[in-house]
Design an enzyme around this catalytic site. Structure first.
Site, PDB file in Angstrom:
ATOM      1  CB  CYS A   1       1.683   8.528 -14.077  1.00 40.47           C
ATOM      2  SG  CYS A   1       0.299   9.789 -14.142  1.00 40.47           S
TER       3      CYS A   1
ATOM      4  CB  CYS B   1       4.980   4.759   6.056  1.00 43.04           C
ATOM      5  SG  CYS B   1       5.790   4.648   4.311  1.00 43.04           S
TER       6      CYS B   1
ATOM      7  CB  CYS C   1       5.200   7.032   1.378  1.00 49.21           C
ATOM      8  SG  CYS C   1       3.585   6.187   1.647  1.00 49.21           S
TER       9      CYS C   1
ATOM     10  CB  CYS D   1       2.816   1.737   4.694  1.00 48.38           C
ATOM     11  SG  CYS D   1       2.356   3.294   3.371  1.00 48.38           S
TER      12      CYS D   1
ATOM     13  CB  CYS E   1       4.596   3.084  -0.135  1.00 51.95           C
ATOM     14  SG  CYS E   1       5.729   3.097   1.393  1.00 51.95           S
TER      15      CYS E   1
END
Length: 167
Positions: free
Chosen positions: A154, A86, A83, A134, A131
């Site tokens: 995707c 984070c 991510c 976060c 995520c």
């Protein structure tokens, strides 16, 4: 139709439109995510200080990058996609494939890396991926991917960072 009936029908229409607007907001990924608690939380200003404008738009405002624009689309080295908000590992390079859509695509996430939310925006029902740590919007998952899962995650490349495997 007399004036009173006209005014009453106008008020009823406003009530229906207002209720529909509320339902649309409640069924958006942002509304669903607002109900979740995340380990990492920041204000918009704090996110803007650490993210590019494009990453902020995608991760925090559920935007979408233009297809074919992500350098990660052509990333084929072994490693981990994390991510961009984070740094939580979310996809292993071994599950990345060329879907022909213009966005990095994966058939499997890393365990405990993502969460999913029903997204009813744009007049359709999709599964939004964000995520787990976060709450950053990553993209959507569809059921038209390759074996063994049959899934196609995707994902917006701007929502990810790539960490090459060490030898």
């Amino acid at each position: 139709m007399n004036r009173r009936d006209f005014l009453l029908s106008g008020a009823a229409t406003i009530g229906v439109v207002g209720a529909a607007s509320t339902l649309l907001r409640m069924s958006s990924p942002q509304a669903a995510q607002a109900a979740e608690k995340f380990e990492i939380t920041k204000t918009d200003d704090e996110w803007k200080a650490i993210l590019s404008p494009a990453a902020f738009d995608v991760l925090r405002k559920q935007g979408t990058e233009y297809p074919g624009t992500s350098p990660l689309l052509n990333e084929h080295r072994k490693g981990i996609f994390a991510c961009a908000g984070c740094d939580l590992p979310v996809y292993p390079s071994e599950t990345k494939f060329d879907s022909g859509t213009g966005w990095p695509s994966f058939w499997q996430e890393i365990a405990n890396g993502i969460s999913k939310t029903e997204d009813r925006s744009l007049g359709m029902t999709r599964t939004e991926v964000h995520c787990r740590r976060c709450g950053g919007h990553l993209g959507h998952v569809f059921d038209d991917g390759p074996a063994p899962t049959g899934l196609r995650h995707c994902i917006n490349g701007v929502a990810l960072s790539f960490k090459p495997a060490t030898a």
